[in-house]
Structures are given as structure tokens and as C-alpha cells.
Write a protein that holds these residues in place. Structure first.
Motif, mmCIF file in Angstrom:
data_model
loop_
_atom_site.group_PDB
_atom_site.id
_atom_site.type_symbol
_atom_site.label_atom_id
_atom_site.label_comp_id
_atom_site.label_asym_id
_atom_site.label_seq_id
_atom_site.Cartn_x
_atom_site.Cartn_y
_atom_site.Cartn_z
ATOM 1 N N THR A 116 -5.422 7.084 63.297
ATOM 2 C CA THR A 116 -4.002 7.644 63.225
ATOM 3 C C THR A 116 -3.662 8.376 61.802
ATOM 4 N N VAL A 117 -2.514 9.158 62.145
ATOM 5 C CA VAL A 117 -2.055 9.725 60.731
ATOM 6 C C VAL A 117 -1.721 8.691 59.846
ATOM 7 N N ARG A 118 -0.877 7.536 60.473
ATOM 8 C CA ARG A 118 -0.346 6.696 59.546
ATOM 9 C C ARG A 118 -1.462 5.761 58.737
ATOM 10 N N VAL B 274 -5.413 13.323 55.283
ATOM 11 C CA VAL B 274 -4.497 12.844 56.032
ATOM 12 C C VAL B 274 -4.159 13.921 56.869
ATOM 13 N N ALA B 275 -4.425 15.212 56.333
ATOM 14 C CA ALA B 275 -4.100 16.592 57.183
ATOM 15 C C ALA B 275 -5.358 16.529 58.236
ATOM 16 N N ALA C 197 -6.850 13.970 59.618
ATOM 17 C CA ALA C 197 -6.340 12.871 60.663
ATOM 18 C C ALA C 197 -5.502 13.497 61.690
ATOM 19 N N ALA C 198 -4.218 14.208 61.251
ATOM 20 C CA ALA C 198 -3.211 14.958 61.664
ATOM 21 C C ALA C 198 -3.933 15.949 62.675
ATOM 22 N N ALA D 196 -4.395 6.747 58.188
ATOM 23 C CA ALA D 196 -4.971 7.647 57.177
ATOM 24 C C ALA D 196 -4.089 7.717 55.959
ATOM 25 N N ALA D 197 -2.847 7.809 56.089
ATOM 26 C CA ALA D 197 -1.844 7.947 54.858
ATOM 27 C C ALA D 197 -1.992 6.523 54.129
ATOM 28 N N ARG E 155 -6.873 16.253 63.861
ATOM 29 C CA ARG E 155 -7.650 15.568 65.037
ATOM 30 C C ARG E 155 -6.606 15.140 66.060
ATOM 31 N N ASN E 156 -5.637 14.521 65.776
ATOM 32 C CA ASN E 156 -4.890 14.092 66.725
ATOM 33 C C ASN E 156 -3.811 14.891 67.511
ATOM 34 N N SER E 157 -3.858 16.303 66.953
ATOM 35 C CA SER E 157 -2.976 17.250 67.380
ATOM 36 C C SER E 157 -3.567 17.931 68.946
#
Length: 743
Positions: free
Chosen positions: A309-311, A490-491, A493-494, A313-314, A496-498
Motif C-alpha cells: 500500500t502507499v501508506r 512511494v510513487a 507503489a501509488a 511504502a511511505a 501500482r495501486n492506481s
């Protein structure tokens, strides 16, 4: 006319050797479905062994040939299939490619260990250079006649094998439908092993024949790439047709000699073009090949990746920045520079995560896009001179944009290619760039402006200066590279989840289904290639600036293959896989090899042992890559899964021990090496300790059927029994004077 006939004869001889090598590729691919990138390394290893037997040990030529071609060649191919290749069924294309790449690198490292690269070795023509005849005024040596006759015999033999013999049908069936082959009483693995033995024999034969034709000293990398030129000939026949492969090899050989004979001899262009011509032909042939049909269904492989998740990953990005900062406090300036190089390699590795891990597309030359960005940044982004020079943000952005643009241009004609063909196209680009661009040290003039791409063969790239942030300070550079990696992670990960990332995953699983759902595959491929090339370009510029000075050797195809192999070993579908793969490529092997070499210089009595350990590190790295077929998801996947089953007390305990070790290292009680090794061992052993404690806890827990027998009843045991039986909880009771009272 005599000159033309002379170059024609040389071209036919060179084409004959190309065909012998290419026919081995066609044979193994048709019978196992695996394209052997280690084909050139097998030829190289056989040639070095032939030199050892004939020139170092004084064996007769015939005896050396019988041992190398008749014994070592078949055994080498059979061993590769039995130990490695047969375990690659149901794996993705990238895994199959990386395993053969690991074999290639392992053979190169092994040859450099056994035969010192600093010593010159040559192989003469059979019967000697003076054994020759004259035909139509053209001198023909006996060695060249042997090459032509061998190529013709092999072409006829393979044609008969595939079309007229039962064993040839069995070989082809071993990859087309192995289950049906078993139903008919044949063993597909035995047929595939036979084809690998024959293919290895042909590779070794090509290596022994081509070295005297080309001339020059034996060198592992050059000889491996020389035989890799035969890839273009194999593509002429699309890895299926022996006659078309033969024709392609002859065209390739003739074109190479005509370029050498008729283009202007002055300047480096002719020589570079002669070396690069096979890769140019390979790329052109791949582009004009008939298009493969889209796969109608998803192919199930053994690779499994968890999408962060983005969270998360951050959070892990912040942890990475903190860990790198704390660790940098323990390092000297040289150690900080080395770790910075490792982080820049990790940024380049992120380009492989988005391209291959997410989209399923292949790029065998990520460092080449870093070279493009470095050249552009050097020529358009350096401000000042001498020690006060720095790289401007505009130069870095120009380099990244140039790399992305070149990535799009390379991907555009290759957009309809998948898997192996796309991998070969990117490899052809990488070799071409190394031979034609990175070797260009001459002065050019364009629109009245004079420039040199690689002045004196090197580029002195100063550190960037981003506003008030001056990266001349080593720790500042390190933390900047780490923060950039974390932000990019993080980018990604975002991404991939988009929705875009889900479209990439769908294209990876089934291009046909993705196209039927209305997705534009051309746009998807082009965009992900440009994103990947831009990330590789950014990492390349930072790597060059961290190193201070780079040459063409920093961007070779061998370096790109090693980086890709290590990222796949770690886990190409994970951002952490890119981190570990990049660090192993930029730091791990370099530090270990350098340490052992330094120890060898300091301790002469132990120099042979330390030198052997340095070589063993390189060979061991390749051996790890060969084992990817058994764990195609990478070792990061195993680590993540093992920690998921580790209890929090064990994790907190491990963190506390790590903190104590760090304080000891910070106060110089223990050394940095001791701290790093202890932490690494702790990370690997912590899940094992957790499992041991869990098993011990389960052993200490009384089984339900023995409650009240082996152990008296207590309120805790009664509550546990009620929970297991699904009964409502009883009111809390207290013991008073031996009697139970309800609270």
C-alpha cells in the motif's frame, strides 16, 4: 576483382562460424523453449580449455579437439540441462532469461579466475597460417576450408535431424507438448538433455573456429560477445528454420567484411561499425519479424508478489532514510561514497521494477539509458570549471528527459515484441551504444558547434547543486540519493495501486484480454518504457556524479546483465527487491572483492587464498542467480513471509539487540564490519528464532484432552476449554480459603 573475392571469402568463412553458433541456439530453443544467453560463454570456456590443452600443456591438436568438442562440449550442455534448465518450467520469461544470464556471468567469472586476464593468449589456425591454396587468385587457408565444410555439414545434418529423423520429432515435441510425448512412451527431459548436449558442442566448435579467423588475443568478455553476434543469424530463421539461419549467417558475415573492406579506413567509425553491425542487424531483424499473436489466456507462473500500500511504502521509506542516516554516522568518507553508489544503482534498479515487475516487459540494458542521460547532462548541465564545477538541476532534468525520449524511440519499433524478442532488442541497443557511442572520442561539428561525445574516453561529472543543497558533501549526497529512492518507491507503489498500474498488471498477465477490454497496449507499453528509461537515466546521472569520472566500462552490457540478475534474485516485483539488488550490484560485490584484494596485497603469505576468495565472491554471485528457477519470486518474498509469522516480542527483541550493537559501533567498541555482519546475521536468523520459540510454546501448552489429567484445573484452563468448545464465558471467580466465591 581479387580484392572483392578475398573479402567475399572472408565473409563466407565468418558467416560459416556464425551459423555454427546460431544453429546451436536454434537447436536448444526448439527442444527446450529456452533461449540460451550463455551460448557465447560456453564457446568462450571451450576455447580457453582448447588453448590450455594445446598450447599450455602441449597436446596434439586432434587430441585437444576430441576432448574439448567430443567430450567437454556435450557434458557441459547435458549438465546445464540436468542441474538448472529442467527446473525452469512454469516460470516467467524473465526468470528463464536471467538464469541463462547467470550462467553466462558465472562462466566469464570462472574463466577470469582460472586464466589471468592480464596474460596474452592466442590461438593459431589449424595446420598453421602457411597451410593454404590459391583459387582464382584468392588465398584460401586450410582452416577457412574447415570452417566452410563444417558449416555445410552441420546445416545438412540439422535439416535431416529435424525433418527426417524420429529423434528430431521427439526433440521438438519435448517443448511443444511434453505430456503428449510421455503418453507416447518418450521422455521429454531426455530429449531436451540431448539437444542441450548438441547445442553446447556446436557452441564450443564455433568458439574454437572463430578465434583464429578474427585474430587477436583470447579475452573472456570479448569472446563471449563475439559469439553473441550469432544471435542475429538465429533471428533470421526466427529460431526455427535452419536454412534461413544459414542464409542470415552468410549475409551477416559478408556485410561485416564488406564494411571493413570498402568503407573509409580513416577514423573510428568503420571499426566501431564493424563491431556493432551484428547488433544493428539483430535489432532490424527483430523489428521486421512477423508479429506474434497475442496470448489468448493468462499463463500461470510460479512468481508471486505482494503489492504494498502507499501508506506502508511511505512508512518503510521513512525507516530507510533513518537507517541510512544512522549507518552513515559509522562510515568514513570512502564508505559513504561506496554506499552512495549503491543507492544510485538501486534507483536504476527501480526502472526494472516498474517495467518488468509490474508490466512484464524486459530491458537487458538499463545502464545504457543511464549512459544517455549522463552524456546529455555532461554536455548541457555542467556549470563552472575545475573544483568549482557543479551539475545544474536543468542538466539533470535534460538527461532524464533524453533518456525517457530514447527509451520511447527504442520501444516504438519494438512495441509489438514481447518476452525474448524484446529482451534481445534492448540488448542489441545496449551493445550498439557501447560500441558506437561510448567509444566515440573524435571531435564532431554540428551547426557550427564542435563537440566530442566522450572526450579522452572519460566524462568528469561534478556533483549536482540543487539550490542551497550542494552535493559535494558525501553525506548530503548519500541522503539525497536515499530520499530520492524513497520518494520514487512511494510513487511506484501509488502507481501500482492506481488504475494505470492495474492495467499494467493485466497486460502482463494477458495482453489479448487487456486489448479485448479496450485498453491501448501501444500506449501502455510506450508510457511504461519511457517512465522506466527516465528513472534509469536519473540513477545513471547520480551514479556518474557520485563516481566523479566514468568511462564506457561503467555502462557495459555485462554490468546491465549483472544488475538485472541481482534484482531478479532479490525480487523484481518488490521495491525492496530493487533496493537490495542495487546495493548488491553497486556495493556488495565491489566491497567484498576490494577487501579481499587489499588483504592479498597486505599479506603476501595468504595472497593466493584471499585472491581465490575474491574470485569466489563473483562466481558465487552468479551461482545465486542460477538458483532463481527454484525461487522465482526472489528472496525478499521469503523474508517478508517469514517475518509475517514472527511474533511482536521477537521483532522488538531483535530491534533492541540491533540498537545495542549500533551504540557499541558508534562508541568504537566494535568495528563497522562486525556491526554490519552481526546485523545481517540477526535479520536472517530472527524468523528462525521466532519459529523455534513458537514451537517450544506449542510443546508447553497442555493438549485439550489432557486438561485435568496432566495438569489440575485452573480458571485459565477452564476459560480456555470454554473458548475451544464455544461455550459462554463464566463469571469471574475468586478463591477464598479453598472455596470458590463468585465476584
Amino acid at each position: 576483382m581479387t580484392t572483392f573475392l578475398t573479402y567475399t571469402l572472408l565473409g563466407l568463412v565468418l558467416g560459416a562460424v556464425y551459423f555454427i553458433a546460431a544453429s546451436g541456439l536454434v537447436l536448444t530453443y526448439n527442444t527446450s523453449g529456452i533461449f540460451n544467453f550463455a551460448h557465447g560463454a560456453q564457446a568462450m570456456l571451450g576455447t580457453f580449455l582448447f588453448w590450455q590443452l594445446k598450447y599450455d600443456w602441449g597436446w596434439p591438436t586432434l587430441a585437444a579437439l576430441l576432448v574439448v568438442i567430443g567430450l567437454v562440449g556435450p557434458l557441459l550442455g547435458a549438465a546445464l540441462h540436468a542441474l538448472i534448465m529442467r527446473g525452469l518450467r512454469d516460470t516467467a520469461d524473465v526468470t528463464k532469461i536471467i538464469v541463462t544470464v547467470a550462467v553466462l556471468l558465472g562462466m566469464v567469472y570462472l574463466s577470469q579466475w582460472i586464466w589471468n586476464p592480464d596474460e596474452a593468449r592466442t590461438v593459431e589456425m589449424f595446420f598453421g597460417a602457411d597451410a593454404k591454396v590459391t583459387v582464382l587468385g584468392v588465398v584460401v587457408r586450410y582452416h577457412e576450408i574447415v570452417c566452410l565444410v563444417a558449416a555445410a555439414a552441420i546445416a545438412i545434418g540439422l535439416r535431416v535431424l529435424f525433418t527426417r529423423s524420429r529423434i528430431g520429432v521427439v526433440m521438438r515435441g519435448s517443448v511443444d507438448d511434453p505430456d503428449l510425448l510421455r503418453l507416447n512412451g518418450h521422455d521429454p527431459e531426455r530429449a531436451a538433455m540431448l539437444s542441450w548436449a548438441l547445442g553446447s558442442t556446436l557452441a564450443v566448435t564455433a568458439g574454437v573456429l572463430i578465434v583464429p579467423v578474427g585474430g587477436g588475443a583470447l579475452e573472456a568478455n570479448m569472446l563471449t560477445l563475439l559469439v553473441i553476434d550469432a544471435f542475429a543469424a538465429a533471428m533470421f530463421g526466427r529460431l526455427r528454420s535452419i536454412p534461413r539461419t544459414f542464409a542470415g549467417a552468410m549475409v551477416l558475415g559478408l556485410a561485416a567484411t564488406y564494411v571493413m573492406g570498402y568503407l573509409p579506413a580513416s577514423g573510428p567509425v568503420t571499426g566501431n561499425l564493424r563491431v556493432s553491425l551484428p547488433m544493428i542487424v539483430l535489432f532490424v531483424v527483430l523489428v521486421v519479424l512477423p508479429q506474434d499473436r497475442l496470448r489468448g489466456a493468462a499463463i500461470r507462473t510460479r512468481e508471486r508478489y505482494r503489492v504494498p500500500t502507499v501508506r506502508s511504502a511511505a512508512v518503510w521509506g521513512l525507516v530507510l532514510v533513518a537507517v541510512v542516516y544512522l549507518y552513515s554516522l559509522l562510515l568514513e568518507d570512502s564508505g559513504i561514497t561506496t554506499l552512495t553508489l549503491g543507492m544510485t544503482f538501486a534507483i536504476i534498479a527501480l526502472s526494472l521494477t516498474v517495467l518488468t515487475g509490474y508490466a512484464g516487459e524486459l530491458n537487458l540494458a538499463p545502464l545504457s539509458f543511464g549512459a544517455v542521460a549522463t552524456i546529455v547532462a555532461f554536455h548541457f548541465g555542467v556549470s563552472g570549471s575545475g573544483l568549482s564545477a557543479y551539475l545544474t538541476p536543468q542538466g539533470v532534468l535534460a538527461g532524464v528527459a533524453a533518456a525517457a525520449l530514447v527509451g520511447g524511440l527504442i520501444a516504438l519499433p519494438a512495441l509489438r515484441l514481447r518476452g525474448l524478442y524484446l529482451a534481445l532488442a534492448t540488448m542489441a541497443f545496449g551493445v550498439f551504444l557501447s560500441n558506437m557511442v561510448l567509444r566515440d572520442t573524435t571531435e564532431h561539428e554540428l551547426f557550427g558547434v564542435k563537440f566530442t561525445l566522450f572526450p579522452n574516453g572519460t566524462l568528469a561529472v561534478p556533483p549536482p547543486k540543487l539550490g542551497p543543497l550542494d552535493l559535494r558533501d558525501g553525506q548530503t549526497f548519500l541522503m539525497t540519493a536515499t530520499v530520492l529512492f524513497a520518494l520514487l518507491g512511494v510513487a511506484l507503489a501509488a502507481l501500482r495501486n492506481s488504475g494505470y498500474g492495474r492495467r499494467l498488471a493485466a497486460m502482463k498477465d494477458s495482453p489479448a484480454a487487456t486489448a479485448m477490454l479496450g485498453q491501448d497496449l501501444v500506449r501502455l507499453k510506450l508510457s511504461v518504457f519511457m517512465i522506466s528509461a527516465g528513472i534509469a537515466g536519473l540513477g545513471g546521472v547520480l551514479m556518474s556524479a557520485a563516481a566523479g569520472s566514468v568511462s564506457g566500462e561503467n555502462f557495459t552490457i555485462m554490468g546491465s546483465l549483472a544488475l538485472l540478475m541481482l534484482v531478479v534474485v532479490a525480487g523484481i516485483g518488490y521495491i525492496s527487491g530493487a533496493l537490495l539488488g542495487g546495493l548488491m550490484s553497486g556495493v556488495g560485490a565491489t566491497v567484498l572483492v576490494g577487501t579481499f584484494n587489499d588483504l592479498a596485497l597486505e599479506h603476501e603469505a595468504m595472497s593466493s587464498i584471499y585472491s581465490a576468495l575474491a574470485h569466489l565472491v563473483m562466481v558465487g554471485t552468479a551461482l545465486v542467480g542460477m538458483g532463481v528457477g527454484r525461487n522465482p519470486s526472489g528472496f525478499v518474498h521469503d523474508i517478508v513471509e517469514s517475518y509475517r509469522h514472527t511474533t511482536k516480542p521477537v521483532r522488538y527483541g531483535g530491534a533492541a539487540v540491533g540498537a545495542v550493537l549500533y551504540v557499541l559501533a558508534l562508541t568504537d567498541v566494535i568495528g563497522v564490519w562486525t556491526f554490519a555482519i552481526a546485523v545481517l546475521c540477526g535479520v536472517m536468523l530472527l524468523p528462525v528464532i521466532g519459529r523455534m520459540l513458537q514451537e517450544e510454546g506449542r510443546r508447553r501448552t497442555t493438549p485439550l484432552e489432557l486438561i485435568g489429567v496432566d495438569e489440575p484445573y485452573t480458571d485459565q484452563l477452564r476459560a480456555r476449554l470454554d473458548r475451544e468448545l464455544g461455550l459462554p464465558a463464566l463469571p469471574v471467580t475468586a478463591e477464598k480459603g479453598g472455596a470458590r466465591a463468585t465476584a
